[in-house]
Each structure stands twice: as structure tokens, then as C-alpha cells.
Design a protein around this motif. Structure first.
Motif, PDB file in Angstrom:
ATOM      1  N   GLY A 171       0.783  -0.989   0.055  1.00 34.99           N
ATOM      2  CA  GLY A 171       0.054  -0.022  -0.003  1.00 34.99           C
ATOM      3  C   GLY A 171       0.789   1.314   0.104  1.00 34.99           C
ATOM      4  N   ARG A 194       2.565   0.908  -5.077  1.00 34.57           N
ATOM      5  CA  ARG A 194       1.183   0.872  -4.011  1.00 34.57           C
ATOM      6  C   ARG A 194      -0.036   0.873  -4.981  1.00 34.57           C
ATOM      7  NH1 ARG A 194      -0.236   6.291  -2.222  1.00 34.57           N
ATOM      8  NH2 ARG A 194       0.498   8.000  -3.778  1.00 34.57           N
ATOM      9  N   GLY A 195      -0.919   0.336  -4.408  1.00 35.80           N
ATOM     10  CA  GLY A 195      -2.361   0.165  -5.173  1.00 35.80           C
ATOM     11  C   GLY A 195      -3.324   0.119  -4.330  1.00 35.80           C
ATOM     12  N   ARG A 225      -4.307  -5.125  -2.086  1.00 40.00           N
ATOM     13  CA  ARG A 225      -2.999  -5.164  -1.503  1.00 40.00           C
ATOM     14  C   ARG A 225      -2.971  -6.370  -0.565  1.00 40.00           C
ATOM     15  NH1 ARG A 225      -4.177   0.424   1.958  1.00 40.00           N
ATOM     16  NH2 ARG A 225      -4.695   1.345   0.009  1.00 40.00           N
ATOM     17  N   GLU A 267      -9.016  -3.220  13.733  1.00 47.41           N
ATOM     18  CA  GLU A 267      -8.508  -3.080  12.230  1.00 47.41           C
ATOM     19  C   GLU A 267      -9.641  -3.534  11.136  1.00 47.41           C
ATOM     20  OE1 GLU A 267      -5.299  -1.609  11.852  1.00 47.41           O
ATOM     21  OE2 GLU A 267      -5.430  -2.128   9.660  1.00 47.41           O
ATOM     22  N   PRO A 286     -12.727  -3.926  11.052  1.00 53.66           N
ATOM     23  CA  PRO A 286     -13.955  -3.049  10.710  1.00 53.66           C
ATOM     24  C   PRO A 286     -13.525  -1.633  10.001  1.00 53.66           C
ATOM     25  CG  PRO A 286     -14.221  -3.758  12.989  1.00 53.66           C
ATOM     26  CD  PRO A 286     -13.101  -4.411  12.512  1.00 53.66           C
ATOM     27  N   PHE A 287     -12.349  -1.094  10.512  1.00 52.73           N
ATOM     28  CA  PHE A 287     -11.815   0.160  10.043  1.00 52.73           C
ATOM     29  C   PHE A 287     -11.405  -0.065   8.473  1.00 52.73           C
ATOM     30  CE2 PHE A 287      -8.432   2.810   9.029  1.00 52.73           C
ATOM     31  CZ  PHE A 287      -8.785   3.990   9.000  1.00 52.73           C
ATOM     32  N   GLN A 288     -10.784  -1.219   8.250  1.00 49.32           N
ATOM     33  CA  GLN A 288     -10.518  -1.329   7.040  1.00 49.32           C
ATOM     34  C   GLN A 288     -11.849  -1.666   6.011  1.00 49.32           C
ATOM     35  OE1 GLN A 288      -7.199  -3.627   5.592  1.00 49.32           O
ATOM     36  NE2 GLN A 288      -6.054  -3.501   7.464  1.00 49.32           N
ATOM     37  N   LEU A 335     -14.643  -0.151   6.474  1.00 47.77           N
ATOM     38  CA  LEU A 335     -15.004   1.031   6.469  1.00 47.77           C
ATOM     39  C   LEU A 335     -14.666   1.827   5.276  1.00 47.77           C
ATOM     40  CD1 LEU A 335     -17.038   3.225   7.949  1.00 47.77           C
ATOM     41  CD2 LEU A 335     -14.692   3.806   8.833  1.00 47.77           C
ATOM     42  N   ILE A 336     -13.327   1.813   5.202  1.00 47.01           N
ATOM     43  CA  ILE A 336     -12.518   2.518   4.388  1.00 47.01           C
ATOM     44  C   ILE A 336     -12.243   2.070   2.964  1.00 47.01           C
ATOM     45  CG2 ILE A 336     -11.594   4.327   6.047  1.00 47.01           C
ATOM     46  CD1 ILE A 336      -8.738   2.901   5.315  1.00 47.01           C
ATOM     47  N   GLN A 337     -12.717   0.780   2.929  1.00 42.85           N
ATOM     48  CA  GLN A 337     -12.560  -0.117   1.789  1.00 42.85           C
ATOM     49  C   GLN A 337     -11.187   0.120   1.128  1.00 42.85           C
ATOM     50  OE1 GLN A 337     -15.638   0.898  -0.988  1.00 42.85           O
ATOM     51  NE2 GLN A 337     -17.058   0.747   0.419  1.00 42.85           N
ATOM     52  N   SER A 338     -10.066  -0.452   1.966  1.00 43.40           N
ATOM     53  CA  SER A 338      -8.528  -0.113   1.918  1.00 43.40           C
ATOM     54  C   SER A 338      -8.178  -1.229   0.706  1.00 43.40           C
ATOM     55  CB  SER A 338      -7.794  -0.618   2.992  1.00 43.40           C
ATOM     56  OG  SER A 338      -7.913  -1.969   3.219  1.00 43.40           O
ATOM     57  N   GLY A 339      -9.151  -2.219   0.191  1.00 46.38           N
ATOM     58  CA  GLY A 339      -8.688  -3.131  -0.460  1.00 46.38           C
ATOM     59  C   GLY A 339      -7.504  -4.100  -0.128  1.00 46.38           C
TER      60      GLY A 339
END
Lengths: 256, 127
Positions: free
Chosen positions: A71, A76-77, A80, A241, A243-245, A247-251
Motif C-alpha cells: 500500500g 502501491r495500489g 493489497r 482493524e 471494521p476500520f478497513q 469502512l474505508i474499503q482499503s482493498g
């Protein structure tokens, strides 16, 4: 000449002496803040954040590197598979070349008579360095560990630490450089003045890298204030961690 | 203040990695601002790596939408700026503006935050 300086500039000379604090070069104890730009294992000196020295990959190493989806950095993309995002241990080499910025950029060194302990604030992890002259274990006869097995010795005023049997699931740094369990790690620490610690790390890993690969010179600054405050105890907590990921759709690939 | 092209490129490399772990450089349109958006707080996660506020917004048709505002500073940074886990409570009125998320339409990067009409400074830092 110094006598002349004392005679001509007594105030200035006195100020210079007081600024040059005495220190024991073999005493590395204290809280050391990584100084920016320590963002990757082998940054291009003076380039600022984001540029790294090209790694001397073997064909297998190149394949392993391509499979890692970071990331951060030039590769980075949004898709991940950084172990960091799965709350997996960072592993020793990534602890040392960690990306964490102030105020979570600290490791503490505690020197005991026969061991050195190193505490990493981010992820609340630690490792031990045996200083009693023992040999490293045969990597073929021990199970790999996230922080491996480490022994240290003094070469002049440089602390030289050798490590083996490091778990191959960890990344070298946040840019996704891989290592295998055949990696041998060497750290060379040197306290160059009262407030500054230098570290150079060398990876010898014939599976991934065609020749030994050294980091740039990492600089740490002694933080006397941090020694007085409570530790932050920064764990990676899956129930926070993930739920947060989501939430922000970190991929990130967040679930095994 | 005018920034030269080289200075802008330098700023990009300085900023991008700091945002890249969990947002910003990848997840948000950092060159855009959305809001101010006003809603009612339903939760405040004062946790690592980045705190966030969950809130509800009544849209133009009167329906309730679920939103989230994500901070860049860590809890340590926010505490240094005077925040606690009780700084934001369910039922508070939140007004927030900041860069929009690239794909999650109701997620916003919490650049400016007001709680019950009072601006809360965030300090700096974060990763």
C-alpha cells in the motif's frame, strides 16, 4: 590554536564544550526516534520519501516481490496483501526499517549484563540480542521465529548483531520487498554522539537477492522526554482493524 | 504563496506515504473537499490506527444515510491536541468537511470537525 581560541573567544569556547555532551559509545540504552526519511529498507540517500535503491533480485526473488502488493511506495495500489493489514507480526527486519512516523517512531534499547532488549513501540513488540558469546543456532535445526534468533558482539564501538531463522512471511519493509527463511541479517549500530545512533542493515539471502543487500544509513535521535511518559501499547487489534478497513474499503486482504 | 513545480513534487512525495497505509493517498481524493456535511453522531472509535466518527445524515428525501468521518491523526496525536475518547458522543451534532473517499460515497476524510458547533483542532501527525 585551541589556547588562542580560549583566550580570544572564551564564551564561545565554553558554549562549544557544553554542547558536546559526554557519552559512552557502548551505551546504547534509551528511547531512539527514527529520523525521517526512514520509509523503506534502502532509501536513496537525500532523495526524500518514496525513492529506493534497486534491489538485486534473483529470478525467484523477483517473482516473490511481484506477488507482494504493498500500500506504499512506487508499487502501491488499492489491491493489497500487506501482512500489516492482517494484524500479522511485522517481523524483525520490518521493525527496523519501519515506516511509522512521529510520535510512534521509537524503539527503546535496554542493556542487561548478558543481553540487549529492544522494544518497538509500534505493534508493542520486542526482541532479544544475546551478548554472552553463544553461537547462533543452526537454522536447519530450529523453527523460524518472527524476530528470529540474534547474537551480538562489539567490534570497536560498533555493536554488530547477527540474526537467523526469521519467519519468511514477513516483509522487509512496507514497500513489499520479500525475504526467505534462509536470510541472514546483520545490523551494525554505532552511537556517533550523545544524541545520534546510526544503523546499517545487511540482508544476505541467496534465494531472493543475488548479493548481500545493505540499507542506507538509518539515523536515530535520542528522545529523553519519551523515557518519562507512559508507553502507548500500540497493538494491532483485529476487532478494531478489520471494521476500520472495511469502512474505508482499503482493498487489503484482511481476512485469512 | 506560490509553490514551484519542484516544490509541489517534493510535497507530494512527503505527503503520499504518510496517507497510504489506511487512506488518503490511495482511498481519498485529497485535492477535493466535500461538505460541510452535518449529522448526528452514532459512534466514536478512538482507536488505532485512525479514529473515526460514525454519524447519520438525513438526505434531501428525508431518508437516513449512514456516514463516517475518518481522521488522519492517531489517538496519540489527538490526545496531544486535547481529545479524549469522550470528546465525541452519540447524539452530538457533527459538522465535517474534507476530501471525499474515492469509492465509499458516505466516507469523508475528517479535515475540519465541529461538534455541537465548536471547532475541534486536531494537531498534526498520523500515518
Amino acid at each position: 590554536m585551541r589556547l588562542l581560541a580560549v583566550l580570544v573567544f572564551p564564551g564561545l569556547f565554553a558554549a562549544g564544550v557544553s554542547l558536546q555532551q559526554k557519552f559512552d559509545p557502548r551505551d546504547l540504552s534509551g528511547h531512539w526516534d527514527r529520523m525521517s526519511p526512514i520509509v523503506s529498507f534502502s532509501n536513496v540517500p537525500g532523495s526524500g520519501r518514496g525513492a529506493t535503491v534497486e534491489a538485486p533480485f534473483t529470478p525467484e526473488g523477483k517473482k516473490m516481490n511481484d506477488a507482494n502488493k504493498p500500500g506504499y511506495g512506487p508499487r502501491r495500489g488499492t489491491t493489497r496483501n500487506d501482512p500489516l493489514g492482517r494484524c500479522e507480526p511485522l517481523g524483525l527486519v520490518r521493525h527496523l526499517s519501519t515506516e511509522i512516523v512521529e510520535p510512534h517512531n521509537t524503539f527503546e534499547i535496554v542493556q542487561l549484563p548478558n543481553r540487549i532488549l529492544q522494544f518497538f513501540e509500534y505493534r508493542h513488540d520486542w526482541r532479544e540480542i544475546w551478548m554472552d558469546g553463544r553461537a547462533l543456532p543452526d537454522p536447519a535445526k530450529v523453527d523460524p521465529k518472527w524476530n528470529g534468533f540474534s547474537v551480538g558482539r562489539w567490534e570497536g564501538d560498533a555493536l554488530v548483531v547477527d540474526s537467523v531463522a526469521l519467519d519468511g512471511r514477513s516483509w522487509v519493509d512496507k514497500f513489499g520487498y520479500p525475504h526467505s527463511e534462509e536470510m541472514r541479517l546483520q545490523e551494525r549500530y554505532r552511537r556517533v554522539d550523545a544524541d545520534t545512533l546510526e544503523l546499517v542493515i545487511t540482508i544476505t539471502d541467496p534465494v531472493v537477492y543475488s548479493k548481500p543487500w545493505s540499507s542506507d544509513v538509518k539515523l536515530m535521535k535520542l528522545n529523553r522526554d519519551k523515557a518519562k511518559r507512559w508507553d502507548e501499547q500500540i497493538y494491532c487489534v483485529p476487532s478494531e482493524e478489520f471494521p476500520f478497513q472495511r469502512l474505508i474499503q482499503s482493498g487489503n486482504v484482511i481476512e485469512p | 504563496m506560490r509553490l514551484s513545480g519542484k516544490a509541489l513534487i517534493f510535497c507530494f512525495f512527503l505527503a503520499a506515504p504518510a496517507f497510504a497505509h489506511h487512506g488518503g493517498g490511495v482511498e481519498y481524493f485529497m485535492d477535493q473537499t466535500r461538505g460541510p456535511v452535518t449529522g448526528t453522531v452514532t459512534g466514536f472509535a478512538f482507536t488505532f490506527p485512525h479514529p473515526y466518527i460514525e454519524f447519520e445524515v438525513k438526505n434531501a428525501s428525508g431518508a437516513i444515510e449512514k456516514w463516517a468521518a475518518v481522521f488522519q491523526p492517531t489517538p496519540t496525536n489527538l490526545r496531544a491536541a486535547g481529545w479524549t475518547r469522550d470528546s465525541v458522543k452519540p447524539g452530538d451534532t457533527l459538522t465535517v468537511s474534507g476530501p471525499p473517499h474515492k469509492s465509499a460515497s458516505n466516507v469523508i476524510f475528517a479535515r475540519r470537525v465541529e461538534i455541537n458547533g465548536k471547532l475541534l483542532e486536531q494537531g498534526g501527525g498520523g500515518n
